[in-house]
Design a protein around this motif. Structure first.
Motif, PDB file in Angstrom:
ATOM      1  N   PRO A 128     -91.339 -41.406  65.853  1.00 20.42           N
ATOM      2  CA  PRO A 128     -90.779 -41.216  67.204  1.00 20.42           C
ATOM      3  C   PRO A 128     -90.608 -42.532  67.963  1.00 20.42           C
ATOM      4  O   PRO A 128     -91.015 -43.595  67.497  1.00 20.42           O
ATOM      5  N   ARG A 129     -90.006 -42.408  69.135  1.00 14.96           N
ATOM      6  CA  ARG A 129     -89.914 -43.571  70.017  1.00 14.96           C
ATOM      7  C   ARG A 129     -91.317 -43.952  70.498  1.00 14.96           C
ATOM      8  O   ARG A 129     -92.219 -43.130  70.509  1.00 14.96           O
ATOM      9  N   GLU A 130     -91.431 -45.206  70.893  1.00 17.05           N
ATOM     10  CA  GLU A 130     -92.742 -45.694  71.328  1.00 17.05           C
ATOM     11  C   GLU A 130     -92.925 -45.432  72.822  1.00 17.05           C
ATOM     12  O   GLU A 130     -92.004 -45.620  73.605  1.00 17.05           O
ATOM     13  N   TRP A 131     -94.126 -45.029  73.192  1.00 16.21           N
ATOM     14  CA  TRP A 131     -94.413 -44.663  74.581  1.00 16.21           C
ATOM     15  C   TRP A 131     -95.339 -45.691  75.223  1.00 16.21           C
ATOM     16  O   TRP A 131     -96.386 -46.029  74.658  1.00 16.21           O
ATOM     17  N   THR A 132     -94.916 -46.197  76.360  1.00 14.51           N
ATOM     18  CA  THR A 132     -95.746 -47.127  77.132  1.00 14.51           C
ATOM     19  C   THR A 132     -95.886 -46.584  78.545  1.00 14.51           C
ATOM     20  O   THR A 132     -94.880 -46.298  79.194  1.00 14.51           O
ATOM     21  N   LEU A 133     -97.107 -46.426  78.980  1.00 11.61           N
ATOM     22  CA  LEU A 133     -97.363 -45.916  80.332  1.00 11.61           C
ATOM     23  C   LEU A 133     -97.992 -47.030  81.155  1.00 11.61           C
ATOM     24  O   LEU A 133     -98.982 -47.626  80.740  1.00 11.61           O
ATOM     25  N   ARG A 134     -97.399 -47.319  82.309  1.00  8.83           N
ATOM     26  CA  ARG A 134     -97.934 -48.396  83.145  1.00  8.83           C
ATOM     27  C   ARG A 134     -98.708 -47.870  84.351  1.00  8.83           C
ATOM     28  O   ARG A 134     -99.758 -48.390  84.705  1.00  8.83           O
ATOM     29  N   ASP A 135     -98.172 -46.838  84.966  1.00 16.07           N
ATOM     30  CA  ASP A 135     -98.837 -46.329  86.163  1.00 16.07           C
ATOM     31  C   ASP A 135     -98.366 -44.899  86.402  1.00 16.07           C
ATOM     32  O   ASP A 135     -97.284 -44.512  85.923  1.00 16.07           O
ATOM     33  N   ALA A 136     -99.152 -44.140  87.108  1.00 18.74           N
ATOM     34  CA  ALA A 136     -98.758 -42.774  87.454  1.00 18.74           C
ATOM     35  C   ALA A 136     -99.646 -42.263  88.577  1.00 18.74           C
ATOM     36  O   ALA A 136    -100.840 -42.585  88.614  1.00 18.74           O
ATOM     37  N   TYR A 137     -99.029 -41.522  89.479  1.00 19.84           N
ATOM     38  CA  TYR A 137     -99.839 -40.888  90.537  1.00 19.84           C
ATOM     39  C   TYR A 137     -99.082 -39.746  91.188  1.00 19.84           C
ATOM     40  O   TYR A 137     -97.865 -39.607  91.020  1.00 19.84           O
ATOM     41  N   ILE A 138     -99.845 -38.944  91.934  1.00 20.24           N
ATOM     42  CA  ILE A 138     -99.271 -37.941  92.832  1.00 20.24           C
ATOM     43  C   ILE A 138     -99.823 -38.255  94.213  1.00 20.24           C
ATOM     44  O   ILE A 138    -101.034 -38.326  94.400  1.00 20.24           O
ATOM     45  N   GLN A 139     -98.898 -38.462  95.151  1.00 18.35           N
ATOM     46  CA  GLN A 139     -99.315 -38.797  96.519  1.00 18.35           C
ATOM     47  C   GLN A 139     -99.092 -37.593  97.423  1.00 18.35           C
ATOM     48  O   GLN A 139     -97.987 -37.040  97.462  1.00 18.35           O
ATOM     49  N   ALA A 140    -100.150 -37.202  98.118  1.00 17.96           N
ATOM     50  CA  ALA A 140    -100.094 -36.013  98.980  1.00 17.96           C
ATOM     51  C   ALA A 140     -99.309 -36.320 100.261  1.00 17.96           C
ATOM     52  O   ALA A 140     -99.061 -37.491 100.578  1.00 17.96           O
ATOM     53  N   PRO A 141     -98.923 -35.258 100.998  1.00 22.00           N
ATOM     54  CA  PRO A 141     -98.157 -35.467 102.243  1.00 22.00           C
ATOM     55  C   PRO A 141     -98.834 -36.444 103.209  1.00 22.00           C
ATOM     56  O   PRO A 141     -98.165 -37.182 103.925  1.00 22.00           O
ATOM     57  N   ASP A 142    -100.164 -36.517 103.208  1.00 21.57           N
ATOM     58  CA  ASP A 142    -100.862 -37.437 104.136  1.00 21.57           C
ATOM     59  C   ASP A 142    -101.005 -38.851 103.557  1.00 21.57           C
ATOM     60  O   ASP A 142    -101.669 -39.701 104.143  1.00 21.57           O
ATOM     61  N   GLY A 143    -100.399 -39.098 102.400  1.00 22.32           N
ATOM     62  CA  GLY A 143    -100.404 -40.455 101.844  1.00 22.32           C
ATOM     63  C   GLY A 143    -101.530 -40.757 100.878  1.00 22.32           C
ATOM     64  O   GLY A 143    -101.548 -41.804 100.246  1.00 22.32           O
ATOM     65  N   THR A 144    -102.494 -39.836 100.704  1.00 20.60           N
ATOM     66  CA  THR A 144    -103.575 -40.123  99.751  1.00 20.60           C
ATOM     67  C   THR A 144    -103.111 -39.798  98.322  1.00 20.60           C
ATOM     68  O   THR A 144    -102.356 -38.853  98.100  1.00 20.60           O
ATOM     69  N   ARG A 145    -103.590 -40.595  97.394  1.00 17.73           N
ATOM     70  CA  ARG A 145    -103.274 -40.334  95.983  1.00 17.73           C
ATOM     71  C   ARG A 145    -104.251 -39.312  95.445  1.00 17.73           C
ATOM     72  O   ARG A 145    -105.395 -39.633  95.124  1.00 17.73           O
ATOM     73  N   VAL A 146    -103.803 -38.078  95.331  1.00 19.81           N
ATOM     74  CA  VAL A 146    -104.710 -37.014  94.898  1.00 19.81           C
ATOM     75  C   VAL A 146    -104.915 -37.050  93.388  1.00 19.81           C
ATOM     76  O   VAL A 146    -105.922 -36.560  92.879  1.00 19.81           O
ATOM     77  N   VAL A 147    -103.951 -37.607  92.672  1.00 20.01           N
ATOM     78  CA  VAL A 147    -104.094 -37.799  91.231  1.00 20.01           C
ATOM     79  C   VAL A 147    -103.667 -39.230  90.946  1.00 20.01           C
ATOM     80  O   VAL A 147    -102.610 -39.662  91.410  1.00 20.01           O
ATOM     81  N   ASP A 148    -104.514 -39.961  90.224  1.00 22.57           N
ATOM     82  CA  ASP A 148    -104.220 -41.375  89.999  1.00 22.57           C
ATOM     83  C   ASP A 148    -104.598 -41.754  88.562  1.00 22.57           C
ATOM     84  O   ASP A 148    -105.768 -41.657  88.180  1.00 22.57           O
ATOM     85  N   PHE A 149    -103.612 -42.169  87.803  1.00 22.25           N
ATOM     86  CA  PHE A 149    -103.806 -42.583  86.409  1.00 22.25           C
ATOM     87  C   PHE A 149    -104.888 -43.637  86.279  1.00 22.25           C
ATOM     88  O   PHE A 149    -105.600 -43.703  85.282  1.00 22.25           O
ATOM     89  N   ARG A 150    -105.032 -44.458  87.319  1.00 28.12           N
ATOM     90  CA  ARG A 150    -106.032 -45.530  87.232  1.00 28.12           C
ATOM     91  C   ARG A 150    -107.461 -45.009  87.262  1.00 28.12           C
ATOM     92  O   ARG A 150    -108.385 -45.707  86.873  1.00 28.12           O
ATOM     93  N   ARG A 151    -107.627 -43.785  87.740  1.00 24.47           N
ATOM     94  CA  ARG A 151    -108.973 -43.200  87.730  1.00 24.47           C
ATOM     95  C   ARG A 151    -109.277 -42.520  86.396  1.00 24.47           C
ATOM     96  O   ARG A 151    -110.414 -42.502  85.953  1.00 24.47           O
TER      97      ARG A 151
END
Ligand code: ZN
Length: 438
Positions: free
Chosen positions: A66-89
């Motif tokens: 398959p193709r090669e997969w590289t992930l650098r960053d990912a998150y979900i930011q809530a309406p109030d601006g907090t990152r409720v899901v963060d790849f870095r955690r």
């Protein structure tokens, strides 16, 4: 607590195994990409393995790299601006092989892309989507339940592009080209028992065997599951007849009891050696028949290859609650469990190495052991009557047809004792090695 002489090296080996797992734990691995390369490069601090790179698009048996997969960053930011899901955690937050996305979505639009475990609300599940283009996030049910309505900012900064599939291979030559294969998968991100425990035990086993080569050659594979073993099989098709025995190494760090999954053949030498070792060690274990799922034993045991490859694990594939969740972490795998697993793998190799056939050179009547200093000797191990018994078993069944393991099982005697008896008889000139049956 008193420490027995056996457990002292185990304590130390357990610590080394756990240290390696701790080092590999934070890396975001997948079936391709930089995480596998980084993992293999850390293993190269222990063993000089070869890193193979197979280009995207290469045909391998019925599959395509398959193709090669590289992930650098990912998150979900809530309406109030907090990152409720963060790849870095936690790198488990991103569904493996997610396509890149940058979007603003309502909670309802986002929901089909969110995965949680209602029965284990604090754990993050591990999910992948290798062969279907999609994207998603994994999170704790508790977090999912707390998300307010509103608009969410979603980012997956990833690349899916032509590149390579990477795997590691380490070959330790023995005095013959007959091989024992060890294989573990290296494609799971921060998951300890399923993935890192096998990598660690296999690495330390390789290190030990390289320092102490035997009659077998040893081959150690560090591969992404499924596509990696299929790729290796495709590229080594003309050499597979050298593999005489094999084990898939994984799930060897939890405190659960041992499970031996037989090879597809079911009655290969490895299928007798592993249960013998576990029985002789007096550990609780279960032997199960081959099934065409689980780990890479199903590729080695596909009908066209039908290699004698079993799998020795502790808790087996999918059969412990922490399996494929964030709870398969550094606390689930224990130094003593890891060291015990390594000890049994080491013993399996010792039995395979020592399991030969001999011929009794004095087969008419019992040879007189006393005259040769082999009977009721007071010195050393021969003082033990059970060693004499082992000699009588070896002499009687060394007719060129029975292996030492056959004799050990027939006499219900641990292999090590039978091997010692055979060594004493060889030294006394009462045995000769018989040719291996075809
Ligand atoms: Zn897994």
């Amino acid at each position: 607590m008193e420490i027995s002489p056996e457990s002292r090296p185990d304590l130390e080996s357990g610590r080394h195994l756990h240290d390696l797992i701790r080092r590999l734990y934070p890396i975001c691995r997948s079936i391709t990409g930089p995480g596998v390369r980084e993992t293999l490069s850390i293993l190269r601090d222990h063993i000089p393995l070869t890193v193979h790179e197979v280009p995207t698009g290469t045909q391998v048996l019925d599959w395509t790299v398959p193709r090669e997969w590289t992930l650098r960053d990912a998150y979900i930011q809530a309406p109030d601006g907090t990152r409720v899901v963060d790849f870095r955690r936690s790198n488990l937050h991103v569904v493996g092989y997610s396509v890149p996305v940058r979007a603003t979505l309502t909670l309802e639009e986002l929901r089909p892309h969110l995965f949680a475990l209602p029965d284990a609300p604090d754990w993050i599940p591990y999910r992948t989507s290798y062969y279907r283009e999609s994207w998603g996030f994994c999170l704790a049910q508790r977090v999912l339940d707390s998300l307010p309505e509103g608009r969410y900012e979603v980012l997956i900064d990833a690349t899916l592009a032509d590149g390579h599939l990477t795997y590691g291979e380490y070959f330790v030559p023995g005095s013959t080209d007959r091989e024992i294969l060890f294989s573990c998968h290296v494609c799971h991100p921060s998951l300890c028992n399923d993935n890192l425990s096998g990598i660690a035990v296999q690495t330390f086993l390789a290190k030990e065997l390289a320092a102490n080569p035997g009659r077998y050659s040893y081959r150690f594979l560090f591969l992404p599951a499924t596509i990696g073993s299929i790729t290796w099989l495709a590229r080594n098709r003309d050499r597979l007849d050298r593999i005489r025995h094999g084990l898939v190494v994984t799930c060897v760090g939890d405190p659960g009891r041992f499970t031996y999954k037989r090879s597809r053949k079911g009655d290969a030498e490895i299928d007798r050696v592993v249960p013998h070792v576990l029985r002789a060690a007096g550990v609780e274990h279960e032997c199960v028949d081959f099934t065409p799922y689980g780990y890479d034993e199903r590729q080695y045991g596909s009908p066209g290859f039908d290699l004698p490859v079993g799998s020795l694990t502790r808790s087996s594939h999918g059969r412990y609650p922490e399996y494929h969740t964030s709870a398969d972490d550094l606390d689930l795998v224990r130094p003593d469990s890891l060291a015990e697993s390594l000890r049994h793998y080491r013993e399996v190799v010792r039995v395979l190495e020592g399991n030969l056939r001999y011929r009794n050179l004095q087969p008419f009547g019992e040879p007189q052991l006393g005259r040769r200093g082999l009977y009721r000797s007071v010195a050393g191990w021969l003082a033990d009557a059970s060693d004499e018994m082992a000699m009588l078993w070896v002499l009687n069944f060394s007719d060129g047809r029975h292996t030492l393991l056959d004799i050990a099982e027939r006499g219900s005697i641990p292999f090590g004792r039978i091997r010692r008896a055979a060594n004493a008889l060889l030294e006394a000139g009462l045995l000769e090695e018989a040719a291996e049956a075809a």
